[in-house]
Design a protein around this motif. Structure first.
Motif, PDB file in Angstrom:
ATOM      1  N   GLU A  52     -27.975 -80.057  -7.985  1.00  0.00           N
ATOM      2  CA  GLU A  52     -27.275 -81.038  -8.812  1.00  0.00           C
ATOM      3  C   GLU A  52     -27.306 -80.656 -10.285  1.00  0.00           C
ATOM      4  OE1 GLU A  52     -28.806 -84.925  -8.101  1.00  0.00           O
ATOM      5  OE2 GLU A  52     -28.344 -84.862  -5.970  1.00  0.00           O
ATOM      6  N   SER A  53     -28.202 -79.749 -10.659  1.00  0.00           N
ATOM      7  CA  SER A  53     -28.266 -79.327 -12.053  1.00  0.00           C
ATOM      8  C   SER A  53     -28.502 -77.821 -12.126  1.00  0.00           C
ATOM      9  CB  SER A  53     -29.375 -80.071 -12.793  1.00  0.00           C
ATOM     10  OG  SER A  53     -30.636 -79.709 -12.292  1.00  0.00           O
ATOM     11  N   TYR A  54     -28.071 -77.246 -13.242  1.00  0.00           N
ATOM     12  CA  TYR A  54     -28.283 -75.834 -13.550  1.00  0.00           C
ATOM     13  C   TYR A  54     -29.180 -75.772 -14.785  1.00  0.00           C
ATOM     14  CZ  TYR A  54     -24.026 -74.816 -10.785  1.00  0.00           C
ATOM     15  OH  TYR A  54     -23.072 -74.710  -9.810  1.00  0.00           O
ATOM     16  N   ASP A  55     -29.752 -74.610 -15.002  1.00  0.00           N
ATOM     17  CA  ASP A  55     -30.464 -74.349 -16.256  1.00  0.00           C
ATOM     18  C   ASP A  55     -29.552 -73.508 -17.138  1.00  0.00           C
ATOM     19  OD1 ASP A  55     -32.637 -75.667 -15.271  1.00  0.00           O
ATOM     20  OD2 ASP A  55     -33.936 -73.933 -15.120  1.00  0.00           O
ATOM     21  N   TYR A  56     -29.399 -73.931 -18.380  1.00  0.00           N
ATOM     22  CA  TYR A  56     -28.630 -73.167 -19.349  1.00  0.00           C
ATOM     23  C   TYR A  56     -29.604 -72.580 -20.361  1.00  0.00           C
ATOM     24  CZ  TYR A  56     -25.580 -71.871 -23.150  1.00  0.00           C
ATOM     25  OH  TYR A  56     -24.942 -71.158 -24.136  1.00  0.00           O
ATOM     26  N   LYS A  68     -31.781 -75.802 -21.403  1.00  0.00           N
ATOM     27  CA  LYS A  68     -31.325 -77.172 -21.158  1.00  0.00           C
ATOM     28  C   LYS A  68     -30.975 -77.308 -19.692  1.00  0.00           C
ATOM     29  CE  LYS A  68     -29.083 -79.367 -24.437  1.00  0.00           C
ATOM     30  NZ  LYS A  68     -28.493 -80.222 -25.157  1.00  0.00           N
ATOM     31  N   LYS A  69     -31.109 -78.516 -19.190  1.00  0.00           N
ATOM     32  CA  LYS A  69     -30.598 -78.859 -17.866  1.00  0.00           C
ATOM     33  C   LYS A  69     -29.177 -79.368 -18.055  1.00  0.00           C
ATOM     34  CE  LYS A  69     -34.307 -78.277 -15.287  1.00  0.00           C
ATOM     35  NZ  LYS A  69     -34.373 -77.269 -14.252  1.00  0.00           N
ATOM     36  N   VAL A  70     -28.243 -78.873 -17.244  1.00  0.00           N
ATOM     37  CA  VAL A  70     -26.865 -79.331 -17.297  1.00  0.00           C
ATOM     38  C   VAL A  70     -26.423 -79.679 -15.881  1.00  0.00           C
ATOM     39  CG1 VAL A  70     -26.345 -77.943 -19.340  1.00  0.00           C
ATOM     40  CG2 VAL A  70     -25.886 -77.010 -17.086  1.00  0.00           C
ATOM     41  N   MET A  71     -25.496 -80.615 -15.778  1.00  0.00           N
ATOM     42  CA  MET A  71     -25.008 -81.046 -14.465  1.00  0.00           C
ATOM     43  C   MET A  71     -23.541 -80.648 -14.314  1.00  0.00           C
ATOM     44  SD  MET A  71     -27.070 -84.672 -14.048  1.00  0.00           S
ATOM     45  CE  MET A  71     -25.637 -85.484 -13.543  1.00  0.00           C
ATOM     46  N   GLY A  76     -15.150 -78.340 -13.489  1.00  0.00           N
ATOM     47  CA  GLY A  76     -15.617 -77.141 -14.181  1.00  0.00           C
ATOM     48  C   GLY A  76     -16.356 -77.403 -15.473  1.00  0.00           C
ATOM     49  N   THR A  77     -16.471 -78.645 -15.891  1.00  0.00           N
ATOM     50  CA  THR A  77     -17.211 -78.987 -17.101  1.00  0.00           C
ATOM     51  C   THR A  77     -18.655 -79.324 -16.726  1.00  0.00           C
ATOM     52  OG1 THR A  77     -16.601 -81.320 -16.957  1.00  0.00           O
ATOM     53  CG2 THR A  77     -15.140 -79.863 -18.238  1.00  0.00           C
ATOM     54  N   PHE A  78     -19.473 -79.585 -17.738  1.00  0.00           N
ATOM     55  CA  PHE A  78     -20.870 -79.933 -17.523  1.00  0.00           C
ATOM     56  C   PHE A  78     -21.214 -81.201 -18.282  1.00  0.00           C
ATOM     57  CE2 PHE A  78     -22.291 -76.163 -15.409  1.00  0.00           C
ATOM     58  CZ  PHE A  78     -21.450 -75.160 -15.854  1.00  0.00           C
ATOM     59  N   ILE A  79     -22.079 -82.005 -17.696  1.00  0.00           N
ATOM     60  CA  ILE A  79     -22.676 -83.121 -18.413  1.00  0.00           C
ATOM     61  C   ILE A  79     -23.964 -82.581 -19.032  1.00  0.00           C
ATOM     62  CG2 ILE A  79     -23.808 -85.353 -18.227  1.00  0.00           C
ATOM     63  CD1 ILE A  79     -21.901 -86.048 -15.977  1.00  0.00           C
ATOM     64  N   VAL A  80     -24.093 -82.795 -20.332  1.00  0.00           N
ATOM     65  CA  VAL A  80     -25.232 -82.271 -21.083  1.00  0.00           C
ATOM     66  C   VAL A  80     -25.844 -83.425 -21.867  1.00  0.00           C
ATOM     67  CG1 VAL A  80     -25.945 -80.596 -22.830  1.00  0.00           C
ATOM     68  CG2 VAL A  80     -24.028 -80.074 -21.332  1.00  0.00           C
TER      69      VAL A  80
END
Length: 147
Positions: A52-56, A68-71, A76-80
């Motif tokens: 559900e989340s990626y590491d940026y 940062k954790k991003v969703m 194709g966008t991310f919630i930050v």
């Protein structure tokens, strides 16, 4: 005796094949990473099929940066959010460490491997975190390409 010599030779071979991380390799850390598995010191692994989340990660030329954790979203966008961890990369002998700092904690992870599509860390509990380069999602079918 032959077995001992053979064992030592094979052991030295694997040790010498281990990636030596150089300062110019650190540019590969930048970007979005998806965790694949966590390896525990007792040998068992926990696989992650979907995240559900990626590491940026963003690391600058002075070896400072942040994580940062991003969703990822379906378009194709991310919630930050505003939460992040400051990072300082430190070389010591043949090892590379990532020192993390937040207002609430400090910790260190050893960088084991980094390539364009693979990232491996080991924490103080001997857990190995294996990441793969994340791909942006776009499954809305709008025909637009993600940059």
């Amino acid at each position: 005796m032959k077995n001992l010599v053979g064992f030592l030779f094979v052991s030295l071979f694997f040790i010498s094949c281990q990636q030596k991380i150089k300062p110019e390799d650190l540019v590969n850390i930048n970007g979005y990473w998806e965790i694949e598995k966590v390896g525990f010191d007792k040998g068992e692994d926990k696989q992650y099929v979907m995240n559900e989340s990626y590491d940026y990660f963003e690391i600058w030329k002075n070896n400072d940066g942040f994580r940062k954790k991003v969703m990822p979203q379906l378009d194709g966008t991310f919630i930050v959010n505003d939460t992040y961890e400051n990072i300082k990369i430190r070389f010591k002998d043949d090892q590379v460490f990532m020192d993390y700092v937040t207002p609430y904690a400090k910790w260190t992870e050893e960088l084991i491997a980094v390539t364009e599509d693979k990232l491996v860390f080991k924490n103080q509990d001997e857990k190995e975190y294996h990441y793969k380069k994340a791909q942006k999602l776009n499954i809305l079918g709008d025909g637009k390409k993600i940059k």
